[in-house]
Scaffold this active site. Sequence first.
Site, PDB file in Angstrom:
ATOM      1  N   ASP A  17      37.869  46.250  42.844  1.00 38.31           N
ATOM      2  CA  ASP A  17      38.439  45.925  41.540  1.00 38.31           C
ATOM      3  C   ASP A  17      38.446  44.407  41.316  1.00 38.31           C
ATOM      4  OD1 ASP A  17      40.136  46.778  39.144  1.00 38.31           O
ATOM      5  OD2 ASP A  17      41.474  45.344  40.133  1.00 38.31           O
TER       6      ASP A  17
ATOM      7  N   GLU B 258      33.259  45.647  40.789  1.00 40.66           N
ATOM      8  CA  GLU B 258      33.549  45.477  39.370  1.00 40.66           C
ATOM      9  C   GLU B 258      33.414  43.979  39.086  1.00 40.66           C
ATOM     10  OE1 GLU B 258      37.040  46.337  36.053  1.00 40.66           O
ATOM     11  OE2 GLU B 258      37.591  45.539  38.027  1.00 40.66           O
TER      12      GLU B 258
END
Length: 527
Positions: free
Chosen positions: A199, A250
Site C-alpha cells: 500500500d 501501489e
Amino acid sequence: MSRNWWRHAAIYQVYPRSFADANGDGIGDLAGIRARLGHLRDLGIDAIWFSPWYPSPMADAGYDVADYRDIDPMFGTLDEARDLIAEAHHLGIRSIVDVVPNHCSDQHKWFQEALGARLGEPARDRFWFRAGRGSLPPNDWQSTFGGPAWTQLPDGQWYLHLFAREQPDFNWNHPEVRAEFEDILRFWFDLGVDGIRIDSAAMCVKDPGLGEIKDGEPHPYVDQDGTHEIYRAWRRIADSYEEPRALIGEVWLADSDRFAKYLRPDEMHTAFNFDFLGCPWDAKALRRVIDDTLASHAQVGAPSTWVLSNHDVTRHVTRYARADTAFEFALRGARHLQPTDPALGERRARAAALLTTSLPGSVYVYQGEELGLPEVEDLPDEIRDDPMYTRSGGSDPGRDGCRIPLPWTSTGPALGFNTTGETWLPQPASWAALSVEAQESDPDSMLHLYRSALSARRTLDGPMTWLDAPDGVLAFSRGTFACLVNLSAAPVPLPAGSAIVLASGPLADGDLPPDAAVWLQTLDSPS
C-alpha cells in the site's frame, strides 16, 4: 501455473468486509470468503488479493493497522486465515495480502509507547515527531484525506500522518522499522501467502528536512530515491523462498520512467497501472496509455498490469456511463451524481473487460466487477464511513459507494450476503437482478462474459501488435488471435477470414457496433 505466475495472472481483489458474511453480523468475514471460493474458481482467477484483514480500529477500513501479524476478530482468526489460504491453494488459487508500510494505527503498540514517552525519548524515533513553528505545524504538508498532515499532542509536539490522524507515519530511517517489516513479510510468507500488495508504496521515505513541496524540485515524501532500498531488501526475502513470492506495488506516479524504477529486476515484480484505470473511454487516449505502459515496462523486463476498478475509485460501469469517463480523485466530488446512462456504461464495461483480459500481462478484477455492479452514489450522508468524506467536509463523497456488500442471490436477506439481512452498508434493491444467482442462468450476462474471457485468455501468448483500423477503433493481434474494440460512433466491419471467439454483445448486421469488442481467430489457425 509457472513460478512466474504474476506475469500473466488474473487476480481478484476481495474486500473482506463486503464479500460474504457467514456469521450474520452484517460484516463480511473469512468464513464467508471460504464458503464462496467455488465462485472464484469457476470465474477462472489465479490469485486473490485480500484487502487488509488485520486488527484495526477501522478509522480507514483496516488500512490503520494495529497488529500486522493477526486477524481482526470481526473477520475471524489467524487459524481461519491459514485454512483459507490452504483451501484456496487446493483449488489452484494463490493468495496475496495487503501490507501497509507507510503508516500504522494510533493504537499500534509502538505508537502507544511513543505517546507515553517523554520528549526526546527513543520510542518516538520510529515516527515523525517534531516541534511546531510557534502555533503552526512543522510544515504545510496536507493529508491525502484533507486538512493538515500534522496533529499536535498536549506536550506541544506534532506527529506526521499523511492520511488520517489515526494513521501515524513510520520513520523509515529507523532500523527497527525496516527490521520489523522484513519480519512481517517472513511471517506471512511462512504462513503460505504467495505475494504482498504494498500500500502507498512510494510514500514511505521522507526528506529528513521535511521541506515544503515545490514545483520542479524532488517531492519531499513521494518517490524519494531511498525508497528503492526498502524494496530491494524485500525482494531478497521474496526470492529466498523455494517458490519465490511476489511483490506488487501501489505506485501512483505520473512519470513513467520513475515508475519503472520500482519494477527493476531486484525490486517489485509488478505495480498497478493507474494511468490505464483513470483513462477516459477514448481510442486515442487508451492506445497512448497502452503504448506507454508496454514501453515503460519493457525497459525493465517487467509485466504490465491492467485494472479497471478497485476499492478506492468509482466503479467503471458508472464512470463509463457519464459524459466525462475519466477518473481523477480531485474531480470525484464534481462528478458525483452527474447524469449517467446505465445501459451505455454496461456496454462499455463489457467491451473494456475484453480489452483488459486480452492485453499482455496480468489483469485485476475488483469484487463485483464480474457482475457489472455500478457505484452506489445515493448513500445517506449519515452512514458514510470513509474518512475521505468526513475530512473533506462532504465535498468528496468518499469510497463507500464501491464497497457495498455483494449480492449473491436474487431474493432473501441481504441478497445472500448473509442470512440475517444485516449489512454494514445498504444494498440497492436493484442489485437483485445483478446477483450471482440471477446471472448464472443468463448466458449473456456479465458474469458469463468474464468467465469466458478469463478462460480463453489462458491460451493467449506472445507479444502484441497493433493492426490497421478505422479512427476510433483499437485493433491488435497476439499471434493468431485478434481483439477489436469499437469506441467510435458507427458500426465497423469485421476483417475477412476470421472467426469470432467471443463478443461483448450482439453484432449489428455482422458489424461491430459502437462501444463493443470482439475476439477473433483466423480461420486457418489451429483451434
